[in-house]
Write a protein that holds these residues in place. Sequence first.
Motif, PDB file in Angstrom:
ATOM      1  N   LYS A  21      -9.723  15.774 -36.632  1.00 46.11           N
ATOM      2  CA  LYS A  21      -8.908  17.004 -36.220  1.00 46.11           C
ATOM      3  C   LYS A  21      -7.794  16.446 -35.181  1.00 46.11           C
ATOM      4  O   LYS A  21      -7.805  15.270 -34.676  1.00 46.11           O
ATOM      5  N   LEU A  22      -6.912  17.129 -35.169  1.00 45.25           N
ATOM      6  CA  LEU A  22      -5.667  17.078 -34.584  1.00 45.25           C
ATOM      7  C   LEU A  22      -5.698  17.030 -33.067  1.00 45.25           C
ATOM      8  O   LEU A  22      -6.531  18.027 -32.519  1.00 45.25           O
ATOM      9  N   VAL A 178       3.783  34.839 -44.862  1.00 45.64           N
ATOM     10  CA  VAL A 178       4.980  34.438 -46.061  1.00 45.64           C
ATOM     11  C   VAL A 178       4.584  33.041 -46.522  1.00 45.64           C
ATOM     12  O   VAL A 178       5.004  32.823 -47.638  1.00 45.64           O
ATOM     13  N   LEU A 179       4.105  32.155 -45.765  1.00 48.68           N
ATOM     14  CA  LEU A 179       3.829  30.787 -46.049  1.00 48.68           C
ATOM     15  C   LEU A 179       2.799  30.349 -45.437  1.00 48.68           C
ATOM     16  O   LEU A 179       2.522  30.525 -44.238  1.00 48.68           O
ATOM     17  N   VAL A 180       1.897  29.214 -45.829  1.00 48.84           N
ATOM     18  CA  VAL A 180       0.862  28.584 -45.277  1.00 48.84           C
ATOM     19  C   VAL A 180       0.970  27.205 -45.419  1.00 48.84           C
ATOM     20  O   VAL A 180       1.586  26.484 -46.406  1.00 48.84           O
ATOM     21  N   MET A 181       0.484  26.349 -44.444  1.00 43.41           N
ATOM     22  CA  MET A 181       0.417  24.942 -44.432  1.00 43.41           C
ATOM     23  C   MET A 181      -0.720  24.370 -43.629  1.00 43.41           C
ATOM     24  O   MET A 181      -0.631  24.342 -42.358  1.00 43.41           O
ATOM     25  N   PRO A 182      -1.634  23.785 -44.338  1.00 49.52           N
ATOM     26  CA  PRO A 182      -2.517  22.992 -43.903  1.00 49.52           C
ATOM     27  C   PRO A 182      -2.155  21.859 -43.239  1.00 49.52           C
ATOM     28  O   PRO A 182      -1.300  20.999 -43.715  1.00 49.52           O
ATOM     29  N   VAL A 183      -2.655  21.223 -42.092  1.00 49.10           N
ATOM     30  CA  VAL A 183      -2.368  20.086 -41.356  1.00 49.10           C
ATOM     31  C   VAL A 183      -3.509  19.378 -40.801  1.00 49.10           C
ATOM     32  O   VAL A 183      -4.547  19.948 -40.644  1.00 49.10           O
ATOM     33  N   GLY A 184      -3.397  17.947 -40.811  1.00 45.74           N
ATOM     34  CA  GLY A 184      -4.549  17.291 -40.479  1.00 45.74           C
ATOM     35  C   GLY A 184      -4.407  15.853 -40.800  1.00 45.74           C
ATOM     36  O   GLY A 184      -3.250  15.418 -40.582  1.00 45.74           O
TER      37      GLY A 184
END
Length: 210
Positions: A21-22, A178-184
């Motif tokens: 996890k971040l 409008v946009l999606v961005m998974p981060v990790g």
Amino acid sequence: MDILNKLQWRYAVKKFDSDKKLPAKKLEVLKQAFNLTATSYGLQPVKLLIIENQKLKDQLVAHSWNQPQVADASHLLVFCIHNDVDENYIKTYFNRVKQVRETPDDVLEPFRNFLIDDFGSKTQEEIDTWAIKQAYLSMGNLLTVCAAEDIDSCPMEGFVSEKYDEILELQAKNLKSVLVMPVGYRAADDMFADFKKVRKELSEAIEEII
């Protein structure tokens, strides 16, 4: 040249380590960077949702072309545009300018009136198109910031906006996804991590006019 090394390191992660996890300090960097992103006229027509709730992420996978990154990433970033960029929205922005910069009304009024008239003459579709361009600016900025911070990411257009809006109850907030961005953090066995980047030669991608 360190930033170039970071950009070489980044890629669109296909498999996240769901156990990593971040930390809060990394999330804070992303929040601040998003808020500092340049936008047309400074109007910031984009709002960022940061989703950590696992049940919610799991629910959204089915509406993300079944891409597992949505569920497995530490956090899911959803870029939304405001549906209410109108006279009141613009006046609120100029009130903020006045408060922060202590700019007199007589200086602000001409530009404020111009924007009110300009946006008042646009269709909702035209305003949405303009706002979506600002969302791409925000995502592009965060992709670079993620790389600089050793955060993995995956920019995504492949999702059903209407379903996201419904599940996240965005209509009540005058928002549209409008946009999606998974981060990790990438999984150790994500095969895409070792793929060489495929890019045009600089001489083909760039033309210098002297």
